[in-house]
Scaffold this motif. Structure first.
Motif, PDB file in Angstrom:
ATOM      1  N   THR A  43       0.815  -1.218   0.000  1.00 21.65           N
ATOM      2  CA  THR A  43       0.000   0.000   0.000  1.00 21.65           C
ATOM      3  C   THR A  43       0.847   1.266   0.000  1.00 21.65           C
ATOM      4  O   THR A  43       0.302   2.364  -0.012  1.00 21.65           O
ATOM      5  CB  THR A  43      -0.918   0.037   1.240  1.00 21.65           C
ATOM      6  OG1 THR A  43      -0.106   0.038   2.411  1.00 21.65           O
ATOM      7  CG2 THR A  43      -1.883  -1.140   1.256  1.00 21.65           C
TER       8      THR A  43
ATOM      9  N   TYR B  40      -3.740   5.258   8.078  1.00 20.50           N
ATOM     10  CA  TYR B  40      -3.622   3.969   7.397  1.00 20.50           C
ATOM     11  C   TYR B  40      -3.634   4.168   5.892  1.00 20.50           C
ATOM     12  O   TYR B  40      -4.229   5.100   5.364  1.00 20.50           O
ATOM     13  CB  TYR B  40      -4.708   2.983   7.844  1.00 20.50           C
ATOM     14  CG  TYR B  40      -6.070   3.213   7.237  1.00 20.50           C
ATOM     15  CD1 TYR B  40      -6.472   2.510   6.099  1.00 20.50           C
ATOM     16  CD2 TYR B  40      -6.954   4.124   7.793  1.00 20.50           C
ATOM     17  CE1 TYR B  40      -7.724   2.718   5.542  1.00 20.50           C
ATOM     18  CE2 TYR B  40      -8.207   4.329   7.238  1.00 20.50           C
ATOM     19  CZ  TYR B  40      -8.586   3.633   6.113  1.00 20.50           C
ATOM     20  OH  TYR B  40      -9.814   3.834   5.559  1.00 20.50           O
TER      21      TYR B  40
ATOM     22  N   GLU C 264      -6.975  -5.834   5.729  1.00 19.67           N
ATOM     23  CA  GLU C 264      -7.263  -4.406   5.903  1.00 19.67           C
ATOM     24  C   GLU C 264      -8.548  -4.217   6.708  1.00 19.67           C
ATOM     25  O   GLU C 264      -8.592  -3.393   7.639  1.00 19.67           O
ATOM     26  CB  GLU C 264      -7.385  -3.712   4.549  1.00 19.67           C
ATOM     27  CG  GLU C 264      -7.774  -2.238   4.668  1.00 19.67           C
ATOM     28  CD  GLU C 264      -7.921  -1.566   3.315  1.00 19.67           C
ATOM     29  OE1 GLU C 264      -6.983  -0.882   2.902  1.00 19.67           O
ATOM     30  OE2 GLU C 264      -8.991  -1.746   2.694  1.00 19.67           O
TER      31      GLU C 264
END
Length: 164
Positions: A2, A106, A131
């Protein structure tokens, strides 16, 4: 998968205090020594080792100053939840004892940059489940989750700094 570690590296380059990810190092060591403390072989033992090292990072982080963590101890619980492993009272108590800032940034799953390698074997669908478990776990411990937009690393870091 990510961009989280790239963000941490950029923050380090800017002079911020940061703790890097430990799980990839454990995986590299275990693979090179033909060990079995790997998330796809023995997640419970792997989690125990990761939890211990992340807790040590927390304890050793500078006090009363800004410090960024690539991952936290709560992440261990989230990974265990995705595999339906029991979460011990010890893990729960330690997560209550060692609290991070109430706002947690995040990085959402980003399919365009997600890729597997020797340390990351889960497919994108499992990553999405992780997630969801991460968001659920952090919220259940009272954290406010702040989603970092999908932009260049510099813009993502600027976003984080602007929200502190």
């Amino acid at each position: 998968g990510t961009g989280k570690t790239s963000i941490i590296n950029h923050l380090l380059n800017l002079g911020y205090s940061c703790s890097k990810e430990v799980s990839r190092e454990i995986i590299k060591e275990e693979i090179s020594s033909e060990g079995e403390v790997l998330p796809w072989i023995n997640l419970a033992e792997f989690s125990k080792r990761v939890f211990s090292l992340r807790k040590k990072q927390y304890i050793n982080a500078p006090e009363n100053s800004l410090h960024f963590f690539d991952r936290g101890i709560l992440d261990v619980i989230s990974y265990m939840k995705t595999e339906n492993l029991p979460i011990s009272k010890y893990y729960q108590d330690e997560c209550e004892k060692y609290k991070y800032n109430t706002t947690v940034f995040y990085t959402p799953i980003w399919k365009e940059i997600y890729k597997n390698d020797l340390q990351r074997k889960e497919d994108i669908y499992h990553a999405i489940a992780i997630e969801e478990a991460l968001l659920d776990t952090y919220r259940s411990y009272g954290y406010c989750m702040k989603k970092i937009p999908k932009m260049s690393i510099k813009k993502r870091v600027d976003f984080i700094i602007s929200k502190i």
